[in-house]
Design an enzyme around this catalytic site. Structure first.
Site, short mmCIF file in Angstrom:
data_model
loop_
_atom_site.label_atom_id
_atom_site.label_comp_id
_atom_site.label_asym_id
_atom_site.label_seq_id
_atom_site.Cartn_x
_atom_site.Cartn_y
_atom_site.Cartn_z
N LYS A 116 -99.51 -35.11 17.31
CA LYS A 116 -100.01 -35.60 16.03
C LYS A 116 -100.74 -34.47 15.32
O LYS A 116 -101.71 -33.92 15.83
CB LYS A 116 -100.98 -36.77 16.23
CG LYS A 116 -101.53 -37.30 14.90
CD LYS A 116 -102.72 -38.19 15.09
CE LYS A 116 -103.42 -38.42 13.76
NZ LYS A 116 -104.72 -39.11 13.91
N GLY A 177 -112.67 -43.69 10.29
CA GLY A 177 -113.89 -44.29 10.82
C GLY A 177 -114.65 -45.17 9.87
O GLY A 177 -115.71 -45.70 10.22
N ALA A 203 -106.08 -44.44 10.25
CA ALA A 203 -107.45 -44.29 9.73
C ALA A 203 -107.84 -45.43 8.79
O ALA A 203 -107.06 -45.83 7.91
CB ALA A 203 -107.66 -42.96 9.01
N ASN A 225 -108.86 -45.88 16.43
CA ASN A 225 -109.77 -45.53 17.51
C ASN A 225 -111.14 -46.17 17.29
O ASN A 225 -111.58 -47.03 18.04
CB ASN A 225 -109.90 -44.02 17.64
CG ASN A 225 -110.71 -43.59 18.85
OD1 ASN A 225 -110.95 -42.41 19.05
ND2 ASN A 225 -111.15 -44.50 19.70
N THR A 226 -111.81 -45.78 16.19
CA THR A 226 -113.17 -46.26 15.94
C THR A 226 -113.26 -47.78 15.88
O THR A 226 -114.22 -48.37 16.38
CB THR A 226 -113.71 -45.66 14.63
OG1 THR A 226 -113.59 -44.24 14.68
CG2 THR A 226 -115.16 -46.03 14.43
#
Length: 274
Positions: A116, A177, A203, A225-226
């Site tokens: 990535k 995030g 994102a 992720n976050t």
């Protein structure tokens, strides 16, 4: 009870047949997850399993996968024999550093090709630096990498990355995030309409409904992720995200009804009995 069993069996069978294909490899899960920000490696593994994710992103500059032989390695809990490790260039702000980072990852992972690419513009917004991203993408494709690329939600830039040879384009939904969800569904729709490679939202996802909306728009997958690691209960949120992605995909394939400015009764008056 029998009806519920039939419905569940149909749903699972449909998901099994509807695979995500990236760089010629087939994946059952359309939810990709990151490996950072968890309290420890055990929680990383538990959340990953709850998400039923198969592709796991790894920030090579921040997560140990062998760079430090004396420290615990992510590969101890997420072995490449069971997961597709996706090295990423988080923390890189120019093409040169991104290229070097992924070349290092290829050595650490015994010739691994799927990566990535992420080239950031500044530390405040973490918005993609598209000129540097294009330079890095072209160099990496020529070097034999299968490049999945984080990019702006600009249809022209997305098409340029596909033309270079990237195997997937990954436009942001909102800032990394931020948890703000999908701020510009129209641009995402334009990218999806023109793309001949998978389009994955990368994102900005904050909760399961954001993931579902991305899939309902026609995205091929979602990376986060976050939203999971930062939740009060990451393992439970991972499970919710899995279900959100699955429900959104199923709704997209089913085809929603058209929006209209008029009521339409569930029980039509025509042909009524009395």
């Amino acid at each position: 009870m029998w009806g519920r069993f039939v419905e569940d069996s149909y749903f699972m069978n449909a998901l099994t047949q509807d695979s995500l294909i990236i760089a010629g490899k087939e994946y059952k899960s359309r939810l990709l997850v990151g490996s950072g920000k968890y309290k420890d490696l055990q929680q990383t593994r538990e959340a990953t399993d709850a998400a039923e994710a198969e592709i796991i992103t790894v920030a090579i500059r921040r997560v140990n996968i062998g760079q430090d032989p004396k420290a615990p390695s992510l590969l101890d809990v997420l072995p490449p024999s069971h997961y597709t490790i996706l090295p990423n260039t988080a923390g890189c702000y120019n093409a040169r550093d991104a290229i070097y980072t992924l070349q290092m990852a290829r050595e650490l992972l015994n010739g691994h090709k799927l990566v990535k690419l992420e080239v950031l513009g500044d530390e405040k917004t973490l918005f993609p630096n598209m000129p540097e991203t294009l330079v890095a993408a072209e160099a990496l494709v020529k070097d034999g990498f299968d490049v999945m690329v984080y990019c702006s939600d600009d249809p022209i830039q997305a098409r340029m990355l596909e033309d270079i040879g990237c195997v997937a384009v990954m436009p942001l939904a909102s800032l990394i995030g931020s948890g703000m969800g999908i701020l510009n569904p129209w641009n995402l729709s334009l990218i999806i309409e023109q793309a001949n490679v998978p389009v994955l939202v990368d994102a900005g996802v904050g909760t399961a409904s954001d993931a579902a909306i991305a899939m309902e728009l026609g995205c091929d997958g979602v990376l986060m992720n976050t939203a999971i690691a930062g939740a009060q209960n990451p393992v439970r949120m991972a499970r919710a995200m899995k279900l959100g992605v699955q429900a959104g995909r199923e709704a997209y394939l089913a085809g929603r009804i058209a929006r209209k400015f008029a009521a339409s009764p569930s029980s039509p008056m025509a042909d009524r009995l009395a």
